[in-house]
Design a protein around this motif. Structure first.
Motif, PDB file in Angstrom:
ATOM      1  N   LEU B   8       0.735  -1.094   0.164  1.00 41.23           N
ATOM      2  CA  LEU B   8       0.064  -0.204   0.107  1.00 41.23           C
ATOM      3  C   LEU B   8       0.770   1.116  -0.209  1.00 41.23           C
ATOM      4  O   LEU B   8       0.496   2.266  -0.704  1.00 41.23           O
ATOM      5  CB  LEU B   8      -0.881  -0.212   1.109  1.00 41.23           C
ATOM      6  CG  LEU B   8      -2.054  -1.015   1.176  1.00 41.23           C
ATOM      7  CD1 LEU B   8      -2.604  -1.166   2.564  1.00 41.23           C
ATOM      8  CD2 LEU B   8      -3.103  -0.846   0.147  1.00 41.23           C
ATOM      9  N   GLU B   9       2.087   1.223   0.936  1.00 40.10           N
ATOM     10  CA  GLU B   9       2.818   2.380   0.949  1.00 40.10           C
ATOM     11  C   GLU B   9       3.438   2.619  -0.247  1.00 40.10           C
ATOM     12  O   GLU B   9       3.541   3.624  -0.864  1.00 40.10           O
ATOM     13  CB  GLU B   9       3.752   1.931   2.018  1.00 40.10           C
ATOM     14  CG  GLU B   9       4.716   3.054   2.469  1.00 40.10           C
ATOM     15  CD  GLU B   9       3.844   3.995   3.306  1.00 40.10           C
ATOM     16  OE1 GLU B   9       2.906   3.395   4.489  1.00 40.10           O
ATOM     17  OE2 GLU B   9       3.679   5.307   3.223  1.00 40.10           O
ATOM     18  N   ALA B  10       3.857   1.588  -0.921  1.00 42.14           N
ATOM     19  CA  ALA B  10       4.635   1.549  -2.215  1.00 42.14           C
ATOM     20  C   ALA B  10       4.008   2.164  -3.136  1.00 42.14           C
ATOM     21  O   ALA B  10       4.413   2.876  -4.196  1.00 42.14           O
ATOM     22  CB  ALA B  10       5.560   0.235  -2.327  1.00 42.14           C
ATOM     23  N   HIS B  11       2.525   1.772  -3.266  1.00 38.95           N
ATOM     24  CA  HIS B  11       1.809   2.200  -4.342  1.00 38.95           C
ATOM     25  C   HIS B  11       0.990   3.459  -4.131  1.00 38.95           C
ATOM     26  O   HIS B  11       0.039   4.049  -5.037  1.00 38.95           O
ATOM     27  CB  HIS B  11       0.839   1.159  -4.615  1.00 38.95           C
ATOM     28  CG  HIS B  11       1.440  -0.021  -5.387  1.00 38.95           C
ATOM     29  ND1 HIS B  11       2.346  -1.002  -4.696  1.00 38.95           N
ATOM     30  CD2 HIS B  11       1.742  -0.284  -6.756  1.00 38.95           C
ATOM     31  CE1 HIS B  11       2.734  -1.882  -5.446  1.00 38.95           C
ATOM     32  NE2 HIS B  11       2.189  -1.482  -6.643  1.00 38.95           N
ATOM     33  N   PHE B  12       1.251   4.274  -3.116  1.00 39.74           N
ATOM     34  CA  PHE B  12       0.378   5.474  -2.620  1.00 39.74           C
ATOM     35  C   PHE B  12       0.258   6.281  -3.803  1.00 39.74           C
ATOM     36  O   PHE B  12      -0.730   6.875  -4.162  1.00 39.74           O
ATOM     37  CB  PHE B  12       1.144   5.971  -1.248  1.00 39.74           C
ATOM     38  CG  PHE B  12       0.080   7.146  -0.774  1.00 39.74           C
ATOM     39  CD1 PHE B  12      -1.048   6.698  -0.291  1.00 39.74           C
ATOM     40  CD2 PHE B  12       0.451   8.539  -0.982  1.00 39.74           C
ATOM     41  CE1 PHE B  12      -1.934   7.841   0.029  1.00 39.74           C
ATOM     42  CE2 PHE B  12      -0.320   9.484  -0.600  1.00 39.74           C
ATOM     43  CZ  PHE B  12      -1.626   9.144   0.061  1.00 39.74           C
ATOM     44  N   GLN B  13       1.352   6.780  -4.437  1.00 37.12           N
ATOM     45  CA  GLN B  13       1.229   7.674  -5.638  1.00 37.12           C
ATOM     46  C   GLN B  13       0.347   7.401  -6.752  1.00 37.12           C
ATOM     47  O   GLN B  13      -0.337   8.140  -7.255  1.00 37.12           O
ATOM     48  CB  GLN B  13       2.532   8.235  -6.256  1.00 37.12           C
ATOM     49  CG  GLN B  13       3.297   9.003  -5.069  1.00 37.12           C
ATOM     50  CD  GLN B  13       2.818  10.223  -4.638  1.00 37.12           C
ATOM     51  OE1 GLN B  13       2.064  10.680  -5.264  1.00 37.12           O
ATOM     52  NE2 GLN B  13       2.958  10.568  -3.378  1.00 37.12           N
ATOM     53  N   ALA B  14       0.550   5.985  -6.908  1.00 34.49           N
ATOM     54  CA  ALA B  14      -0.434   5.417  -8.055  1.00 34.49           C
ATOM     55  C   ALA B  14      -1.912   5.404  -7.567  1.00 34.49           C
ATOM     56  O   ALA B  14      -2.656   5.870  -8.376  1.00 34.49           O
ATOM     57  CB  ALA B  14       0.154   3.996  -8.235  1.00 34.49           C
ATOM     58  N   TYR B  15      -2.165   5.126  -6.446  1.00 34.69           N
ATOM     59  CA  TYR B  15      -3.295   5.144  -5.650  1.00 34.69           C
ATOM     60  C   TYR B  15      -3.967   6.645  -5.776  1.00 34.69           C
ATOM     61  O   TYR B  15      -5.145   6.834  -6.223  1.00 34.69           O
ATOM     62  CB  TYR B  15      -3.650   4.740  -4.356  1.00 34.69           C
ATOM     63  CG  TYR B  15      -3.148   3.184  -4.119  1.00 34.69           C
ATOM     64  CD1 TYR B  15      -3.457   2.317  -5.319  1.00 34.69           C
ATOM     65  CD2 TYR B  15      -2.579   2.833  -3.004  1.00 34.69           C
ATOM     66  CE1 TYR B  15      -3.169   1.075  -5.187  1.00 34.69           C
ATOM     67  CE2 TYR B  15      -2.494   1.521  -2.750  1.00 34.69           C
ATOM     68  CZ  TYR B  15      -2.598   0.528  -3.856  1.00 34.69           C
ATOM     69  OH  TYR B  15      -2.388  -0.776  -3.835  1.00 34.69           O
ATOM     70  N   LEU B  16      -3.109   7.438  -5.478  1.00 32.25           N
ATOM     71  CA  LEU B  16      -3.416   9.047  -5.464  1.00 32.25           C
ATOM     72  C   LEU B  16      -3.953   9.233  -7.125  1.00 32.25           C
ATOM     73  O   LEU B  16      -4.799   9.975  -7.134  1.00 32.25           O
ATOM     74  CB  LEU B  16      -2.343   9.841  -5.166  1.00 32.25           C
ATOM     75  CG  LEU B  16      -2.612  11.196  -4.593  1.00 32.25           C
ATOM     76  CD1 LEU B  16      -3.502  11.090  -3.258  1.00 32.25           C
ATOM     77  CD2 LEU B  16      -1.315  11.820  -3.858  1.00 32.25           C
ATOM     78  N   ALA B  17      -3.177   8.898  -7.842  1.00 32.04           N
ATOM     79  CA  ALA B  17      -3.475   9.340  -9.485  1.00 32.04           C
ATOM     80  C   ALA B  17      -5.047   8.544  -9.719  1.00 32.04           C
ATOM     81  O   ALA B  17      -5.618   9.077 -10.566  1.00 32.04           O
ATOM     82  CB  ALA B  17      -2.319   8.684 -10.256  1.00 32.04           C
TER      83      ALA B  17
END
Lengths: 465, 465
Positions: B8-17
């Motif tokens: 989850l932490e690693a993909h946070f920027q992708a999730y935000l996008a």
């Protein structure tokens, strides 16, 4: 005098034709589209005064519709009457409910009596035309009326006599008279004449109670603050005792109690609460204890709520605690109440009963109307009583008005003159409604009564009081 | 579990996008002009569920906007959650008050925190996206989530969840679960998580008092009959004691008093009446004696007047006694009050206090909402407490709702399911207003908390209560 009456009788059909001509002019004062017609009616009236022999006739322009002034000073030793009436009419809407067009006068027999149907025929063109025709009769038969006459015939009665005060103020000298005889102001009931002894005054006030600075969601905030609508309900409820008596401190302080004689006269009038309730579609009478319905309407002051609102009032629900609740109040006043003083008492009451968490905002109307009353032995009433007893064979009813008579206040305030109402229209003649009519028999009676009135006033001896 | 959190932490920027992509769709449910956009949002959600590995995804059509359904049954021995959220948004008006366009998401730092600004980002697209992303993380790391999941994501929350009841009724079998975990329902205050234990019920009623059959002139009739506005004011005033307690007989009969522990918990919350009054712009708190403001809003029933009207409410005055006065009432209910019973009590009160000369007309809304409360030791709350203590290092606040939670009632009534609200938006994020935002830190925290929640629920041992 008999010759004058004969002249009136002989010319009745011609007079009727003239009234028909007068009501054909759609002098609707409230609608700017009719402005030219109102002006036409003013000219018609001025012409009629001139044809009746009135030597001084003038159209007094105002920022609104003009006032027609006339004067015939025949003998400075004789009494002077200021005659009031109005030539403007209400709008005719709704047109589709008229049996015959509002400005195409038609005579129909209804309930065994002949009626002339037209907008304004009862309010006030028929009654207003009577003194003009009576003047003509006196001129034709005697060369001049038996008293001094002044005429003040306005074109804005149906829009609140907006400029009458200014005209009166500007014409103080020319309007000097002994009292006003008004051709406006309908009689109480059909079939019997009545004289009006008083009208109530008026004071109005609008106020708001403001709680939170914005509307709140009643889910989140419900129960935590005082709802302005509840505060308003309590404040309104505090204005009266449960009995119906006004609970505002000092409200009754200056009220002049009616005499036993005055109360007995009201008691003696034909009146049934049951018939009244049927007329207005209500379930029961209610009001200040110790007084009858007519007394409550005529000789007792009252405090009414005319409007009350706040929160969501549309269809469906909305869970809101409104920021503000509002109300409009008005009081009807009787002698010797003073509008300014009553307004002050009311404001004090509202402040005293306003809860600490509410802000009270008051918008008081600056002008109140004083109550109006004629002394029962006023010469104008004595003459009227004698005339009506003579023409109808019975004493007129002596009634009062629950509403306000602004023109009587104007004449009293600026000219110091009392006003005697001597109209021959009747309260049931649908003025302000479709199918307005005037009873031909009342037109005839009015012509006779006005002629006799002037004659008696000129020869005052022997009047019963 | 640590791997899931790392994912989850690693993909946070992708999730935000992804969130930014989601809020670019103007899925305004109330405006038919946006219908295609609402449908587009439903497809986006369905696609996201599929990409997260949810094997059963279906768009359930309704007469309005569709509901997106999803199910991932991983192990019948594990608990099953029904996850609720909504993908529709409020209209963006007034547009001119937005600093950046409502459907063009923008990150800004305000008050030292990163915020994503866009319509619907806080209500409810950000919070709703969290469980979809957490599902993906579990799938990526573990192959599947640790519990059984069902999703019910609607497109009509902002228009009163018009068709949700019908969908639930039609899908009773597929919606079977242990309880509902809602991604909608904001937390109480910024800076600290809270759990909602209850919501009040609702019952509404509109009524009229009718006096005379038509509006009357208050000059002529004033003082002679009971004015419906005065009668209404008295009736409204009769609903409460002066103290603020509801005076309707039997109103409190079934009210379940809060326990000393529950009251102490409310007492312990950060709250100042002064700050509250400043927020709503009111002068004082007021309500049922013996209770604090939060208690009055959360655990005590209330009766509010939402609308009150009659007579003339326009500018200036009108001397009228109206035929009718009207009011809209609503009550907020607490356990174990019953809306039908409270409505009956209210109607009885109105009849009992209606003056004999008035006719009472009642238009009661057929549907009330029951009060909703979770037992304090509900497993869903226990898991939430443990998770939030772990993620935030402190106990969450335990709060309640003064308003109503219709979806909680729907799930309780048709499915027998309790609802735990576990949104990571906050009440101050201007949803339903211009410049709606979602705090990035709460988005991050939400992802972690939801993952931990499912993990803990799957491994229930050792939960503190």
């Amino acid at each position: 005098m008999q010759e004058v009456l004969k002249h009136l009788e002989a010319h009745f059909q011609a007079y009727l034709a003239e009234l028909a001509e007068f009501v054909r002019i759609p002098s609707v004062s409230t609608d700017p589209a009719y402005a030219a017609e109102v002006a036409k009616a003013a000219h018609w009236v001025a012409q009629r005064l001139r044809r009746s022999g009135v030597p001084e006739v003038e159209i007094l322009e105002t920022p609104g519709h003009p006032v027609v002034y006339g004067a015939w000073e025949t003998d400075p030793r004789r009494p002077t009457l200021l005659i009031y009436g109005h030539y403007d009419v209400q709008p005719p809407d709704p047109l589709e409910r008229w049996q015959t067009p509002p400005f195409a006068p038609a005579i129909r027999e209804v309930s065994g009596e002949q009626r002339l149907y037209a907008r304004g025929v009862s309010d006030d063109k028929g009654p207003m035309l009577i003194p003009l025709l009576v003047t003509e009769a006196f001129q034709a038969v005697k060369g001049a009326p038996p008293i001094n006459l002044k005429f003040l015939l306005e074109g804005e009665e149906e829009v609140g006599s907006r400029h009458l005060e200014a005209v009166v103020q500007a014409q103080l000298q020319r309007l000097k008279a002994d009292f006003v005889l008004s051709a406006d102001g309908a009689m109480w009931r059909p079939g019997v004449s009545s004289l009006n002894l008083s009208a109530r005054g008026l004071v109005s006030l609008e106020f708001s109670l403001i709680g939170p600075s914005k509307d709140l969601h009643s889910g989140r905030h419900g129960g935590a603050i005082l709802n302005p609508l509840v505060a308003m309900a309590r404040l309104i409820a505090s204005l009266h005792e449960a009995s119906g008596r006004v609970a505002v401190e000092g409200f009754y302080d200056r009220v002049c109690e009616a005499s036993p004689g005055e109360r007995a006269a009201i008691q003696a009038l034909p009146w049934e609460d049951g018939a009244y309730l049927a007329e207005i579609g209500a379930q029961g009478v209610y009001g200040e204890p110790g007084y009858s319905t007519l007394e409550r309407q005529w000789i007792r002051p009252t405090l009414e709520v005319n409007g009350l609102w706040g929160g969501y009032t549309g269809p469906g629900g909305k869970t809101v605690i409104p920021s503000r609740a509002q109300a409009k109040l008005s009081c009807r006043l009787v002698p010797e109440q003073n509008p300014d003083e009553v307004r002050e008492r009311l404001i004090q009451h509202l402040h005293r009963h306003c809860p600490p968490s509410m802000r009270l905002e008051i918008q008081a109307e600056p002008h109140g109307a004083r109550p109006y009353a004629l002394p029962s032995d006023h010469v104008g009433l004595r003459v009227a009583r004698a005339v009506l007893r003579e023409t109808e064979g019975q004493k007129p009813l002596e009634v009062r008005m629950g509403g306000t008579l602004p023109i009587a206040n104007t004449f009293k305030e600026y000219l110091g003159l009392d006003t005697v109402f001597f109209s021959f229209s009747t309260g049931d003649e649908d003025f302000h409604a479709p199918n307005e009519f005037f009873r031909l028999e009342r037109f005839r009676l009015g012509l006779e009564a006005w002629a006799r009135y002037w004659w008696r006033l000129a020869h005052l001896e022997g009047l019963e009081t």
